[in-house]
Design a protein around this motif. Structure first.
Motif, short mmCIF file in Angstrom:
data_model
loop_
_atom_site.label_atom_id
_atom_site.label_comp_id
_atom_site.label_asym_id
_atom_site.label_seq_id
_atom_site.Cartn_x
_atom_site.Cartn_y
_atom_site.Cartn_z
N MET A 1 0.95 -1.39 -0.18
CA MET A 1 0.01 0.07 0.02
C MET A 1 0.98 1.32 -0.07
N LEU A 2 0.43 2.10 -0.87
CA LEU A 2 1.40 3.43 -0.82
C LEU A 2 0.87 4.29 0.20
N GLN A 3 1.84 5.09 0.62
CA GLN A 3 1.55 6.23 1.38
C GLN A 3 1.58 7.42 0.58
N THR A 5 0.24 11.43 -0.04
CA THR A 5 0.12 12.90 0.87
C THR A 5 -1.31 13.30 0.70
N GLY A 6 -1.57 14.31 1.62
CA GLY A 6 -3.05 14.87 1.46
C GLY A 6 -3.29 15.46 -0.04
N LYS A 7 -2.34 16.27 -0.23
CA LYS A 7 -2.46 16.93 -1.82
C LYS A 7 -2.52 15.67 -2.82
N GLN A 8 -1.94 14.44 -2.83
CA GLN A 8 -1.93 13.56 -3.42
C GLN A 8 -3.35 12.93 -3.76
N LYS A 9 -3.71 12.60 -2.44
CA LYS A 9 -5.09 12.20 -2.11
C LYS A 9 -6.19 13.26 -2.68
N ARG A 10 -6.20 14.34 -2.59
CA ARG A 10 -7.04 15.25 -3.24
C ARG A 10 -7.14 15.24 -4.69
N PHE A 11 -5.82 15.13 -5.28
CA PHE A 11 -5.83 14.96 -6.72
C PHE A 11 -6.53 13.78 -7.02
N SER A 71 -4.07 -7.17 -1.58
CA SER A 71 -3.47 -6.73 -3.06
C SER A 71 -2.75 -5.49 -2.56
N SER A 72 -1.93 -5.20 -3.49
CA SER A 72 -1.09 -3.61 -3.23
C SER A 72 -1.87 -2.29 -3.75
#
Length: 104
Positions: A1-3, A5-11, A71-72
């Motif tokens: 599972m990837l970590q 950032t908040g900005k990436q999640k918003r995108f 899964s990943s």
């Protein structure tokens, strides 16, 4: 599972906004075969939505945990009975979202 950032999640959430769910969880529940099918589908798309049918015995949280364990795939968001899933593509020709995400 990837970590992410908040900005990436918003995108990713913004990218998934227009998507419609392409898989659903119903009375048959969750199996490794089902997760493998989701992985094959997400390999070409990177970002998909799945939904839980009214008759599903699992909660959204249980489905998210099962997918991440089996899964990943990263669960980006859950809205009601819908989950947004992300998995970077392995093949260059399918890398669209992950290339944009890497620039953040």
């Amino acid at each position: 599972m990837l970590q992410l950032t908040g900005k990436q999640k918003r995108f990713l959430r913004a990218q998934a906004n227009t998507l419609t769910p392409i898989f659903s969880v119903g009375k048959n529940g969750l199996t490794q075969v089902w997760v493998d099918e989701v992985v094959m589908a997400i390999a070409k798309r990177e970002l998909i939505k799945i939904s839980l049918q009214q008759g599903a015995e699992q909660t959204v949280k249980e489905v998210a945990e099962f997918i991440e364990k089996a899964s990943s795939i990263t669960v980006v968001q859950s809205i009601g009975r819908t989950l947004v899933l992300y998995l970077p593509a392995q093949e260059d020709k399918y890398k669209k979202v992950s290339l944009l995400l890497a620039k953040m």
